[in-house]
Design a protein around this motif. Structure first.
Motif, short mmCIF file in Angstrom:
data_model
loop_
_atom_site.label_atom_id
_atom_site.label_comp_id
_atom_site.label_asym_id
_atom_site.label_seq_id
_atom_site.Cartn_x
_atom_site.Cartn_y
_atom_site.Cartn_z
N LYS A 200 0.82 -1.22 0.00
CA LYS A 200 0.00 0.00 0.00
C LYS A 200 0.85 1.27 0.00
CE LYS A 200 -3.69 -0.18 2.69
NZ LYS A 200 -4.54 -0.42 3.88
N TRP A 202 3.37 3.96 -1.64
CA TRP A 202 3.97 4.57 -2.83
C TRP A 202 5.48 4.61 -2.61
CZ3 TRP A 202 4.35 10.33 -4.29
CH2 TRP A 202 4.36 10.50 -5.68
N ASN A 275 -0.73 7.59 1.80
CA ASN A 275 -1.20 6.35 1.21
C ASN A 275 -2.55 5.99 1.83
OD1 ASN A 275 1.30 5.77 -0.28
ND2 ASN A 275 2.20 5.37 1.73
N GLY A 295 -3.76 1.80 -4.40
CA GLY A 295 -3.29 0.79 -5.32
C GLY A 295 -4.36 -0.25 -5.55
N ALA A 314 -3.95 3.97 -8.73
CA ALA A 314 -3.11 3.26 -9.68
C ALA A 314 -3.91 2.76 -10.87
CB ALA A 314 -2.41 2.09 -8.97
N GLN A 320 -2.60 -1.89 -10.72
CA GLN A 320 -3.06 -1.92 -9.33
C GLN A 320 -1.90 -1.82 -8.36
OE1 GLN A 320 -5.59 -5.41 -8.78
NE2 GLN A 320 -7.39 -4.15 -9.18
N THR A 321 -0.71 -1.53 -8.87
CA THR A 321 0.45 -1.40 -8.01
C THR A 321 0.79 0.08 -7.84
OG1 THR A 321 1.99 -1.59 -9.87
CG2 THR A 321 1.35 -3.63 -8.74
N MET A 322 1.22 0.42 -6.63
CA MET A 322 1.43 1.82 -6.28
C MET A 322 2.50 2.49 -7.12
SD MET A 322 -0.72 2.68 -3.89
CE MET A 322 -0.07 3.97 -2.80
#
Length: 345
Positions: A200, A202, A275, A295, A314, A320-322
């Motif tokens: 979660k 960044w 985040n 994300g 994201a 879906q990844t930060m």
């Protein structure tokens, strides 16, 4: 239950299974809304299957909101509770608010003596008040809880329950400490680079880029680090020499008031960036304009109810990844909030 604006319970029981730190922060708008709806009621918070953070790390947040806390009550888990002695047999409540939706648990709770019972379990079939047939359940956990307050107060879901407003009175010592640490009112950008899991978060170097950008614009980056992130301070300080680390600047007795300290620190900022984390909800409680990065988790479900909020997701960058979130997108979101003039609070 018919619409009944005159309903004014003197005693309210709120049932939860248990509340970890994150659960307690997410539920804060619900707790504040319940107190606003019923300012004179005695509110009892019942953790039937474990502990609640409101009795521990978050106790400072609910001092004026919750009158009684019962933990580890052993209520709501076993079929045997449907037989024999009632739960809390020596107690009765004007209103019970069931915040969970497990069928068995709801049946058990209904055995506690009460006048009115509000629950979303099985499409509100056990609830004294129910929404209209056209009702569709919100994906937001916070809005689902606020709907329970609306049903309890008005007998209907009408959107009048406001999730905003801190409802938090800061102790004088905490407020004075923050004024000394951050004396230049609203010239700070609050940055919380941590989260409960690595997935979660960044990338930290991008938070550093954001901090350097706003430092060049005349703002002071204020990194708000949690207990698991204190080791990051040295590298962050080297990467952003103009930054401050206000939690570490406070005396130990003031740090012990967390999360009140972080709420006060956030309130001193023009904008905060976080985040999807507990800090995002802390900043929301502070009422600060807020950028939150998501994300894989769902913002529809977990976004804090900040009044001035921009979500950077994201998924908007086909991932879906930060690490798919570009630095420029976060800078633009924060600048948009500043441009709206919401910093003049």
């Amino acid at each position: 239950m018919h619409e009944d604006t005159a309903f004014s319970p003197k005693t309210i029981l709120v049932y939860v299974g248990s509340d970890l730190m994150g659960d307690g922060l997410i539920k804060m708008p619900f707790v504040r809304a319940l107190r606003r709806a019923f300012p004179d009621a005695k509110i009892t918070w019942l953790a039937g299957k474990g502990q609640t953070s409101y009795a521990h790390r978050l106790r400072h947040l609910v001092t004026d909101l919750i009158d009684e806390i019962i933990e580890d009550a052993g209520i709501g888990s076993h079929f045997s509770e449907l037989l024999g002695k009632r739960p809390l047999a020596d107690r009765s409540f004007d209103l019970i608010v069931d915040t969970q939706r497990r069928f068995l648990t709801t049946l058990i709770l209904r055995r506690i003596r009460h006048q009115r019972f509000v629950s979303g379990t099985a499409d509100f079939i056990f609830s004294s008040a129910r929404p209209k047939r056209s009702y569709r359940k919100s994906r937001s956990m916070i809005l689902q809880l606020l709907e329970l307050v609306s049903l309890a107060k008005h007998g209907r879901i009408d959107g009048t329950i406001d999730p905003s407003g801190s409802g938090i009175i800061l102790p004088t010592a905490v407020a004075d400490t923050v004024r000394k640490i951050m004396p230049n009112k609203h010239r700070y950008i609050g940055i919380a680079p941590g989260a409960g899991t690595v997935e979660k978060c960044w990338p930290r170097e991008r938070f550093e880029e954001v901090a350097r950008h706003f430092f060049a614009q005349g703002f002071i980056p204020a990194f708000i680090l949690g207990p698991d992130e204190t080791a990051w301070q040295t590298s962050l300080q080297a990467a952003v020499p103009g930054a401050i680390f206000p939690v570490s600047m406070a005396d130990p007795e003031i740090r012990a008031t967390e999360p009140l300290l972080s709420i006060a620190l956030a309130h001193a900022c023009s904008v905060c960036i976080a985040n999807d984390s507990g800090n995002a909800h802390i900043f929301s409680i502070a009422g600060v304009p807020l950028v939150v990065l998501f994300g894989a988790t769902s913002p529809d479900k977990f976004a804090p109810p900040a009044k001035d909020l921009i979500l950077v997701r994201a998924v908007d960058f086909d991932s879906q990844t930060m690490d798919a979130i570009p630095t420029d997108a976060v800078i633009k979101a924060a600048e948009d909030l500043l441009a709206r003039g919401v910093a003049e609070r």
